[in-house]
Scaffold this active site. Structure first.
Site, PDB file in Angstrom:
ATOM      1  N   HIS A 129       1.776  -0.304  -2.069  1.00 41.46           N
ATOM      2  CA  HIS A 129       1.468  -1.847  -2.193  1.00 41.46           C
ATOM      3  C   HIS A 129       0.454  -2.342  -1.444  1.00 41.46           C
ATOM      4  O   HIS A 129      -0.197  -3.406  -1.864  1.00 41.46           O
ATOM      5  CB  HIS A 129       2.926  -2.318  -1.902  1.00 41.46           C
ATOM      6  CG  HIS A 129       2.689  -3.923  -2.062  1.00 41.46           C
ATOM      7  ND1 HIS A 129       2.725  -4.687  -3.352  1.00 41.46           N
ATOM      8  CD2 HIS A 129       2.666  -4.959  -1.288  1.00 41.46           C
ATOM      9  CE1 HIS A 129       2.639  -5.881  -3.165  1.00 41.46           C
ATOM     10  NE2 HIS A 129       2.721  -6.023  -2.078  1.00 41.46           N
ATOM     11  N   HIS A 131      -3.508 -11.396  -3.247  1.00 41.22           N
ATOM     12  CA  HIS A 131      -2.832  -9.913  -3.018  1.00 41.22           C
ATOM     13  C   HIS A 131      -1.390 -10.106  -2.664  1.00 41.22           C
ATOM     14  O   HIS A 131      -1.184 -10.763  -1.777  1.00 41.22           O
ATOM     15  CB  HIS A 131      -3.405  -8.747  -2.388  1.00 41.22           C
ATOM     16  CG  HIS A 131      -2.341  -7.597  -2.022  1.00 41.22           C
ATOM     17  ND1 HIS A 131      -1.805  -7.415  -1.024  1.00 41.22           N
ATOM     18  CD2 HIS A 131      -2.194  -6.631  -2.869  1.00 41.22           C
ATOM     19  CE1 HIS A 131      -1.162  -6.436  -0.829  1.00 41.22           C
ATOM     20  NE2 HIS A 131      -1.510  -5.668  -2.030  1.00 41.22           N
ATOM     21  N   SER A 132      -0.347  -9.563  -3.198  1.00 44.05           N
ATOM     22  CA  SER A 132       1.034  -9.703  -2.959  1.00 44.05           C
ATOM     23  C   SER A 132       1.588 -11.011  -2.880  1.00 44.05           C
ATOM     24  O   SER A 132       1.283 -11.686  -3.916  1.00 44.05           O
ATOM     25  CB  SER A 132       1.259  -8.842  -1.589  1.00 44.05           C
ATOM     26  OG  SER A 132       2.621  -8.892  -1.327  1.00 44.05           O
ATOM     27  N   LEU A 133       1.979 -11.462  -1.756  1.00 46.75           N
ATOM     28  CA  LEU A 133       2.527 -12.961  -1.873  1.00 46.75           C
ATOM     29  C   LEU A 133       1.607 -13.810  -1.894  1.00 46.75           C
ATOM     30  O   LEU A 133       1.362 -15.150  -2.659  1.00 46.75           O
ATOM     31  CB  LEU A 133       2.986 -13.218  -0.261  1.00 46.75           C
ATOM     32  CG  LEU A 133       3.502 -14.813  -0.009  1.00 46.75           C
ATOM     33  CD1 LEU A 133       4.572 -15.029  -1.093  1.00 46.75           C
ATOM     34  CD2 LEU A 133       3.790 -14.939   1.243  1.00 46.75           C
TER      35      LEU A 133
END
Length: 565
Positions: free
Chosen positions: A450, A346-348
């Protein structure tokens, strides 16, 4: 006469009996062959499906088997693994319950319907009091992936180093690709439970771990005298490895960004280095948003001009996250050499999973990942010739109310910039699977959308069907920047008037149209308000940041002289 007829009848009956026995024997042999042949298929991680058009449940449930932690910065040579056993998974479960009770006690006044959803999903199908022993069920499909013939890390990494050092020479090297592609088992991203399970695996990497001394050092090469010192373990990257019962499918979940002030983050999390790597991977040039920003690398030359070679070197530094993520994959491959490996995050963590997946040709499902296509090009990752990137085994799942995923969390007034994040990219590789929650649910664009558990509980489990995956729209990142290859001088800034004009020109080094801002005719000097550079004749006195606080403000500098080229 009767005796002859009886003899013939008896002879036919015996022949028929022998024929039946032969057929029975042949059938038994055939069943034995099929049985052993199917075992061979399982050992080779090739799963046979009854229906070619629908994903089938993979054999065995997936459970957490290993947790990796990899140091960065001064501890980048250190990697340790924790094997999950019945004893420590129970201990982790008790720690999770205590953390949940603590969160409940502090949740008074927070805008949350269910505190559990901040640490794990509250969906009835997936709810648990111990994320460390949860059993996941995944479905898979067969898909043809175009991958390199030699995907061994001992070949891939030297090739990437060569491509970064000599991109022109590397462009002339012919890489062998599997002719016609290779049949690979990939996640069934049309199955809702599979998508939710992969998202929960991604969130599992965020769950805090209690102190334990059961970690094994798997650093290569390992030297007991080369220790990074106290605190390295909270200053790097984590990877959680899930394996099914047959050990022929492995899922690696890479931890994403820990942001200060969001639930699940704190001083024991990796906030500082997460921000540094975010700004390095997803900014146009070292997070140089304005003269007020302190850059995360020393590649900025002047206004909208960046040293491309320097930038590529900085991203691939051994003490940054991309190299750490590759090391986690390599040790997992060593433990499961014959398994099919998937990546998620997830994300980075999703962006890193996508980059490692492209490096080695692995199926990857990323959630709410920032645009990583520019980073993939800067790393000179292999792209199959003649095949568009969206026709590969990489899927980016996100929604329209997340400005980071949509690439709109930029500009001086954006929440990302205020928090110290230069999220300037928006282009993804692979396919995009977008939930339009702004239109369907009336959500507002907000950086808080997010968070992984907002995605799981508010979107993935609420929609009846998963989002349709499609090729991304045409996209160009950092179109108004000039990226200069090493050894090339920036063009002199000339114009017929003192007014500012915008001119379109083509830069061969990046093979795309860029927009260059030209000013009046005079030698360029750094902005006097910018503390990072001072020009003396043909040399530039530059400063580099050694330490930053969580906001991104530099607290300690070092200076050096760099000759203008």
């Amino acid at each position: 006469m009767i005796s002859n007829d009886y003899t013939k009848f008896s002879s036919k009956r015996r022949s028929l009996r022998y024929s039946n026995r032969i057929l029975l024997l042949m059938g038994t042999i055939l069943l034995i062959v099929v049985y052993f042949y199917s075992d061979i298929l399982v050992d080779k991680s090739i799963i046979m499906f009854r229906n070619e058009n629908k994903g089938q449940m993979l054999s065995g449930s997936f459970t957490l088997r290993h947790i990796y932690r990899h140091g960065v910065d001064k501890g980048h040579r250190t990697q340790e693994v924790l094997d999950i056993t019945k004893q420590n998974e129970d201990a982790f479960g008790r720690y999770f319950k205590r953390e949940l009770d603590e969160f409940n006690a502090n949740a008074v006044g927070l805008n949350t319907d269910d505190p559990l959803r901040e640490l794990w999903t509250s969906d009835k199908q997936f709810i648990t009091d111990n994320p460390f022993n949860f059993k996941f069920g995944l479905k898979g499909n067969k898909q043809i992936l175009h991958r390199m013939v030699d995907r061994d890390p001992s070949f891939i990494e030297p090739y990437l180093d060569f491509a970064r050092e000599s991109p022109d020479m590397a462009a002339k090297v012919t890489i062998d690709w599997v002719e016609g592609g290779e049949v690979v088992v990939v996640p069934d991203i049309t199955d809702k439970n599979t998508v939710v399970s992969l998202a929960l695996m991604s969130s599992n990497a965020y769950v805090r771990l209690p102190y334990t001394d059961d970690w094994r050092n798997v650093s290569l090469p390992w030297d007991s005298n080369d220790t990074p010192g106290y605190g390295w373990e909270s200053n790097g990257i984590r990877g959680h490895v899930f394996v099914n019962d047959l050990e022929n499918i492995v899922v690696i979940s890479i931890k994403g960004t820990s942001a200060q002030g969001l639930p699940g983050s704190g001083e024991d999390e990796t906030t500082g280095n997460d921000k540094l790597n975010d700004n390095l991977l997803f900014s146009c040039c070292c997070a140089r948003v304005s003269y007020l920003w302190t850059t995360v690398c020393d590649c900025y030359l002047k206004s909208y001009t960046c040293d491309e070679t320097c930038l590529e070197q900085a991203i691939k530094e051994k003490d940054h996250y991309y190299q750490a993520a590759m090391d986690i994959y390599k040790d997992t491959l060593r433990q499961y050499p014959h398994a099919t490996i998937w990546l998620t995050g997830h994300s980075l963590g999703g962006a890193l999973a996508s980059l490692v997946g492209r490096t080695y040709g692995l199926p990857t499902v990323a959630f709410e990942s920032p645009g990583e296509l520019l980073a993939a090009k800067r790393l000179h990752l292999p792209f199959p010739p003649g095949l568009p990137s969206y026709d590969e085994g990489i899927w980016h799942i996100g929604h329209t109310a997340d400005p980071i995923y949509m690439g709109t969390c930029n500009g001086a007034s954006s929440t990302c910039s205020i928090a110290g994040y230069a999220m300037e990219t928006g282009c993804h590789s692979g396919k995009q699977c977008v939930y339009d929650v702004v239109r369907d649910k009336g959500w507002h664009v907000n950086m808080l959308n997010h968070r992984i558990h907002t995605v799981i509980d508010g979107i993935l489990t609420k929609y009846d069907k998963v989002a349709t995956c499609h090729e991304p729209d045409p996209c160009v990142d950092c179109y108004n920047w000039n990226f200069m290859p090493h050894g090339k001088k920036p063009k002199k800034q000339t114009t017929s008037s003192s007014s500012e004009k915008v001119d379109t020109s083509t830069t061969k080094s990046i093979d795309r149209t860029t927009i260059t801002t030209r000013t009046n005719e005079k030698k360029w000097h750094p902005n006097p308000k910018d503390p990072s550079t001072t020009t003396t004749d043909d040399k530039t006195l530059m400063s580099s940041c050694l330490h930053r606080n969580w906001v991104g403000i530099c607290t300690e500098y070092t200076t050096f002289t760099k000759r203008l080229i």
